[in-house]
Scaffold this motif. Structure first.
Motif, short mmCIF file in Angstrom:
data_model
loop_
_atom_site.label_atom_id
_atom_site.label_comp_id
_atom_site.label_asym_id
_atom_site.label_seq_id
_atom_site.Cartn_x
_atom_site.Cartn_y
_atom_site.Cartn_z
N THR A 72 7.96 -3.51 7.36
CA THR A 72 8.95 -2.42 7.26
C THR A 72 8.93 -1.52 8.51
N LYS A 73 9.85 -0.58 8.53
CA LYS A 73 9.91 0.49 9.54
C LYS A 73 10.14 -0.03 10.95
N THR B 1 0.83 -1.20 0.00
CA THR B 1 0.00 0.00 0.00
C THR B 1 0.88 1.26 0.00
N ALA B 2 0.25 2.40 -0.28
CA ALA B 2 0.98 3.67 -0.33
C ALA B 2 1.65 3.94 1.01
N GLY B 3 2.89 4.33 0.98
CA GLY B 3 3.61 4.68 2.19
C GLY B 3 4.20 3.51 2.95
N SER B 4 4.04 2.30 2.42
CA SER B 4 4.55 1.13 3.15
C SER B 4 6.08 1.02 3.06
N GLY B 5 6.69 1.77 2.14
CA GLY B 5 8.16 1.77 2.06
C GLY B 5 8.74 1.14 0.80
N LYS B 6 7.92 0.97 -0.25
CA LYS B 6 8.37 0.31 -1.49
C LYS B 6 9.55 1.03 -2.14
N THR B 7 9.39 2.34 -2.29
CA THR B 7 10.42 3.11 -2.98
C THR B 7 11.72 3.13 -2.17
N THR B 8 11.58 3.33 -0.87
CA THR B 8 12.78 3.34 -0.01
C THR B 8 13.47 1.98 -0.04
N VAL C 284 12.20 -5.62 8.26
CA VAL C 284 13.34 -4.78 7.88
C VAL C 284 13.15 -3.33 8.32
N SER C 285 14.29 -2.67 8.46
CA SER C 285 14.30 -1.22 8.52
C SER C 285 15.03 -0.73 7.28
N ASN C 286 14.36 0.06 6.49
CA ASN C 286 14.99 0.59 5.29
C ASN C 286 15.97 1.70 5.64
N VAL C 287 15.88 2.16 6.88
CA VAL C 287 16.73 3.26 7.30
C VAL C 287 18.05 2.72 7.87
N ASP D 177 12.59 0.18 12.71
CA ASP D 177 13.31 1.16 13.54
C ASP D 177 12.37 2.09 14.29
N LEU D 178 11.12 2.19 13.82
CA LEU D 178 10.16 3.11 14.47
C LEU D 178 9.27 2.41 15.49
P1 GDP Z 1 5.98 3.85 -0.84
O1 GDP Z 1 4.82 4.77 -1.00
O2 GDP Z 1 5.54 2.46 -0.48
O3 GDP Z 1 6.92 3.87 -1.99
O4 GDP Z 1 6.78 4.35 0.46
P2 GDP Z 1 8.10 5.23 0.55
O5 GDP Z 1 9.31 4.39 0.31
O6 GDP Z 1 7.96 6.46 -0.26
O7 GDP Z 1 8.10 5.57 2.11
C1 GDP Z 1 7.09 6.34 2.71
C2 GDP Z 1 7.68 7.07 3.90
O8 GDP Z 1 8.14 6.16 4.88
C3 GDP Z 1 8.91 7.90 3.53
O9 GDP Z 1 8.89 9.08 4.29
C4 GDP Z 1 10.08 7.02 3.92
O10 GDP Z 1 11.22 7.76 4.25
C5 GDP Z 1 9.53 6.31 5.14
N1 GDP Z 1 10.12 4.96 5.32
C6 GDP Z 1 10.10 3.92 4.46
N2 GDP Z 1 10.68 2.83 4.99
C7 GDP Z 1 11.08 3.19 6.24
C8 GDP Z 1 11.74 2.49 7.31
O11 GDP Z 1 12.07 1.29 7.24
N3 GDP Z 1 11.98 3.22 8.45
C9 GDP Z 1 11.61 4.53 8.58
N4 GDP Z 1 11.88 5.15 9.73
N5 GDP Z 1 10.96 5.19 7.59
C10 GDP Z 1 10.71 4.55 6.44
#
Ligand code: GDP
Ligand code: MG
Length: 251
Positions: free
Chosen positions: A170-171, A10-17, A225-228, A173-174
């Motif tokens: 994902t995320k 879904t949007a914001g889940s971290g795909k691009t990162t 995972v943590s993408n950060v 670390d948060l």
């Molecule tokens: P997409 O919409 O699935 O492509 O999600 P994005 O990769 O654009 O990530 C959405 C937001 O979440 C961005 O602000 C990223 O920096 C943040 N984000 C993605 N993955 C992580 C993670 O593993 N840890 C943290 N702290 N932030 C993340």
């Protein structure tokens, strides 16, 4: 032969990162990886795409030209992309990496319900080895009911694509340690998730049925995972190796 990794969620889940951090990870391990950005509406990318769908369709232009909102424009853009799929495939085939990472838009109906998502992916990937990563926002699934619906959505995508699939939380670390521990417990023991669901009495399934359902939904590999911080990328790579290099009858 290149391997294809499709990053969905879904949007914001971290795909691009994740797409960016996975390419870096692979390159650090002396593997060549190319990223295909398949999101026509993305504004800023943290990575430099090797192939960019925005060279083929422009969601903003589609929005203005047809008077559509962002969601409608994205879906229309993907339909238009399907018509240009041969050109896109040719550009992709011109590259020779070990891995292709395909970063997708978050409009899940494109992959879970509409024809265009599977058509586009299948024509890009052809007969090559592939795996899909279904990203689950870790911050959302500390709520057990959200975890259940994320797992159902993941299964909906798998039902359409039928690629070997890995669920990626994902995320991390948060997420506070005790919440992370709970998520681990849910994945290790589906019964603990069944137990934790709010108001199971209002769900259409009995407790036994929910337990059976969760057992099935938990058959997907899961990696956190943590993408950060990059934590968990070793595990993700190991899971990908099992799926991509493993037998045909993985599922
Ligand atoms: P997409 O919409 O699935 O492509 O999600 P994005 O990769 O654009 O990530 C959405 C937001 O979440 C961005 O602000 C990223 O920096 C943040 N984000 C993605 N993955 C992580 C993670 O593993 N840890 C943290 N702290 N932030 C993340
Ligand atoms: Mg994105």
């Amino acid at each position: 032969m290149p391997y294809y990794i499709v990053v969905l969620g879904t949007a914001g889940s971290g795909k691009t990162t994740l797409s960016g951090s996975l390419r870096e990870y692979l390159e650090d391990h002396s593997l060549d990886a190319a990223i295909v950005n398949l999101d026509p509406a993305v504004e800023k990318l943290p990575y430099d795409p090797d192939v960019d769908v925005r060279d083929y369709v422009d969601a903003r232009e589609v929005m203005e030209k047809y008077g559509l909102g962002p969601n409608g424009a994205l879906i229309a853009s993907m339909d238009m992309l399907a018509l240009k799929i041969n050109d896109l495939r040719e550009e992709i085939e011109g590259l020779r990496p070990n891995y292709f990472i395909i970063d997708t838009p978050g409009q899940m109906e494109v992959f879970a319900f509409r024809e265009t998502g599977p058509i586009i992916l299948n024509s890009i990937i052809g007969e090559n080895r592939r795996a899909s990563l279904f990203l689950i926002d870790g911050l959302q699934v500390v709520n057990p009911n959200n975890l259940l619906s994320s797992l159902l959505l993941s299964a909906s995508v798998h039902a359409r694509l039928a690629y070997p699939q890995i669920n990626v939380v994902t995320k991390t670390d948060l997420i506070p340690g005790d919440e992370l521990g709970k998520i681990d417990e849910y994945f290790e023991d589906p019964y603990s998730l069944a137990e934790a669901l709010n108001s199971p009495g209002y769900l259409i399934w009995s407790k036994d049925e929910i337990e059976l359902l969760l057992e099935k939904l938990m058959l997907f590999d899961v990696v956190k995972v943590s993408n950060v911080s990059g934590e968990g990328l070793d595990e993700l790579y190991a899971a990908l190796q099992r799926v991509l290099a493993g037998g045909e009858d993985y599922y």
